[in-house]
Design an enzyme around this catalytic site. Structure first.
Site, PDB file in Angstrom:
ATOM      1  N   SER A   9      21.511  51.657  88.784  1.00  0.00           N
ATOM      2  CA  SER A   9      21.452  51.632  90.251  1.00  0.00           C
ATOM      3  C   SER A   9      22.029  52.928  90.787  1.00  0.00           C
ATOM      4  CB  SER A   9      22.256  50.453  90.793  1.00  0.00           C
ATOM      5  OG  SER A   9      22.505  50.667  92.175  1.00  0.00           O
ATOM      6  N   HIS A  33      16.848  51.726  89.673  1.00  0.00           N
ATOM      7  CA  HIS A  33      17.057  50.708  90.704  1.00  0.00           C
ATOM      8  C   HIS A  33      17.570  51.387  91.978  1.00  0.00           C
ATOM      9  CE1 HIS A  33      17.997  46.511  91.916  1.00  0.00           C
ATOM     10  NE2 HIS A  33      19.087  47.009  92.480  1.00  0.00           N
ATOM     11  N   ASP A  35      18.738  50.822  95.823  1.00  0.00           N
ATOM     12  CA  ASP A  35      19.238  49.824  96.772  1.00  0.00           C
ATOM     13  C   ASP A  35      19.058  50.299  98.206  1.00  0.00           C
ATOM     14  OD1 ASP A  35      20.354  47.688  95.093  1.00  0.00           O
ATOM     15  OD2 ASP A  35      21.655  49.277  94.334  1.00  0.00           O
ATOM     16  N   MET A  37      19.565  49.403 102.015  1.00  0.00           N
ATOM     17  CA  MET A  37      20.352  48.506 102.885  1.00  0.00           C
ATOM     18  C   MET A  37      20.258  48.995 104.323  1.00  0.00           C
ATOM     19  SD  MET A  37      23.798  47.974 100.635  1.00  0.00           S
ATOM     20  CE  MET A  37      23.765  47.914  98.836  1.00  0.00           C
ATOM     21  N   HIS A  66      15.218  47.598  95.712  1.00  0.00           N
ATOM     22  CA  HIS A  66      15.859  46.323  96.040  1.00  0.00           C
ATOM     23  C   HIS A  66      16.195  46.364  97.531  1.00  0.00           C
ATOM     24  CE1 HIS A  66      19.715  43.658  95.482  1.00  0.00           C
ATOM     25  NE2 HIS A  66      18.798  43.065  96.208  1.00  0.00           N
ATOM     26  N   MET A  68      17.678  45.123 100.736  1.00  0.00           N
ATOM     27  CA  MET A  68      18.655  44.261 101.392  1.00  0.00           C
ATOM     28  C   MET A  68      18.560  44.557 102.883  1.00  0.00           C
ATOM     29  SD  MET A  68      21.471  44.765  98.431  1.00  0.00           S
ATOM     30  CE  MET A  68      20.553  46.194  97.852  1.00  0.00           C
ATOM     31  N   MET A 137      21.432  37.668  91.932  1.00  0.00           N
ATOM     32  CA  MET A 137      22.567  38.525  92.274  1.00  0.00           C
ATOM     33  C   MET A 137      23.844  37.957  91.653  1.00  0.00           C
ATOM     34  SD  MET A 137      21.529  41.079  94.196  1.00  0.00           S
ATOM     35  CE  MET A 137      23.160  41.715  94.563  1.00  0.00           C
ATOM     36  N   ASP A 175      22.043  41.606  88.837  1.00  0.00           N
ATOM     37  CA  ASP A 175      22.487  42.796  89.569  1.00  0.00           C
ATOM     38  C   ASP A 175      23.861  42.525  90.156  1.00  0.00           C
ATOM     39  OD1 ASP A 175      22.677  45.092  91.104  1.00  0.00           O
ATOM     40  OD2 ASP A 175      21.086  44.522  92.517  1.00  0.00           O
TER      41      ASP A 175
HETATM   42  C1  DX5 Z   1      24.726  45.610  95.361  1.00  0.00           C
HETATM   43  C2  DX5 Z   1      23.524  46.309  94.783  1.00  0.00           C
HETATM   44  C3  DX5 Z   1      23.674  46.648  93.360  1.00  0.00           C
HETATM   45  C4  DX5 Z   1      24.823  47.598  93.059  1.00  0.00           C
HETATM   46  C5  DX5 Z   1      25.370  47.251  91.724  1.00  0.00           C
HETATM   47  O1  DX5 Z   1      24.388  45.001  96.558  1.00  0.00           O
HETATM   48  O2  DX5 Z   1      22.368  45.494  94.899  1.00  0.00           O
HETATM   49  O3  DX5 Z   1      22.462  47.151  92.811  1.00  0.00           O
HETATM   50  O4  DX5 Z   1      24.450  48.926  93.080  1.00  0.00           O
HETATM   51  O5  DX5 Z   1      26.498  48.017  91.510  1.00  0.00           O
HETATM   52  P1  DX5 Z   1      27.518  47.678  90.337  1.00  0.00           P
HETATM   53  O6  DX5 Z   1      26.746  47.729  89.048  1.00  0.00           O
HETATM   54  O7  DX5 Z   1      28.538  48.764  90.451  1.00  0.00           O
HETATM   55  O8  DX5 Z   1      28.071  46.304  90.602  1.00  0.00           O
HETATM   56 ZN    ZN Z   2      20.548  46.125  93.773  1.00  0.00          ZN
END
Ligand code: DX5
Ligand code: ZN
Length: 224
Positions: A9, A33, A35, A37, A66, A68, A137, A175
């Site tokens: 990620s 990956h 993220d 947001m 991903h 969010m 998650m 994740d």
């Molecule tokens: C959190 C993200 C994850 C995050 C994971 O909301 O969806 O993908 O980057 O980070 P680690 O591996 O550090 O928990």
């Molecule tokens: Zn993620």
């Protein structure tokens, strides 16, 4: 059943040198990956369209976005247009998640649905025959570097059973908090795609960190 893989990620990467950070891990992973947001679905803002477009030019790895965000129906198709190969969204924010799944697949993307720690698997079972991936998650979405929630792993086991019973073909991704101390638990339960942010980009040797996580996952057994 499926090949096991680590998906780094980039949330934990240095965004000022993102291309180089991705290149560092690209040789040892099939997937990156990403993220996305929006500050509404989660209390954090990360990145969006221009970064996905730049990543598309920078790497030939699978871009796993991903989302969010509270409005995936508007933004997910745009991200696919810009080069996202795969999109996972949280379906409880969408009036017609099945329509969005079909729309994204028609664009040529693979599609996943995600469940937060508080969400039971039952919340998404009616979608599972139509998706390529289920994301369980293992932290509350929003931030990297949080502690793994072992109680979420039961849903991975449940999903493995559901998949076999219904002859479905989605892969199972976990994740959040995936690290050398936790990866075996998730893999043994049957998770095939293990997202890891801080455990990869926080390590001095990122490819070595990926290889270690993968070896631990493969040694753990499980459905994959
Ligand atoms: C959190 C993200 C994850 C995050 C994971 O909301 O969806 O993908 O980057 O980070 P680690 O591996 O550090 O928990
Ligand atoms: Zn993620």
């Amino acid at each position: 059943m499926y090949e096991r893989s680590i998906a780094p990620s980039i949330l934990s990467a240095d965004f000022a040198r993102l291309g180089a950070e991705v290149a560092e891990v690209a040789e040892v992973v099939p997937t990156i990956h990403v993220d996305v947001m929006d500050g509404h679905y989660v209390p954090n803002i990360t990145l969006g369209h221009p970064v996905v477009a730049s990543l598309r030019r920078a790497t030939d790895r699978v871009l796993d976005c991903h989302l969010m965000i509270t409005d995936p129906a508007t933004y997910a198709p745009q991200l696919v247009e810009l080069g996202a190969d795969h999109v996972t969204f949280h379906p409880e924010v969408e009036d017609d998640p099945l329509a969005l799944i079909h729309r994204l697949r028609d664009q040529g993307a693979s599609v996943g649905v995600a469940i937060k720690p508080a969400h039971p698997l039952a919340m998404v079972t009616e979608l599972l025959a139509h998706v390529d991936l289920l994301l369980v998650m293992t932290v509350e979405p929003g931030f990297g570097g949080q502690a793994f929630l072992p109680e979420a792993v039961g849903k991975v086991t449940e999903a493995v059973t559901w998949r076999a019973r219904h002859h479905a073909e989605f892969r199972i991704q976990v994740d959040g908090g995936i690290a050398p101390a936790t990866v075996a638990t998730a893999a043994a339960a049957g998770a095939e795609v293990l997202v890891a942010g801080s455990a990869v980009f926080g390590a001095p040797d990122r490819p070595a960190a990926v290889r270690e996580l993968l070896a631990l996952a493969e040694a753990a057994g499980g459905d994959a």
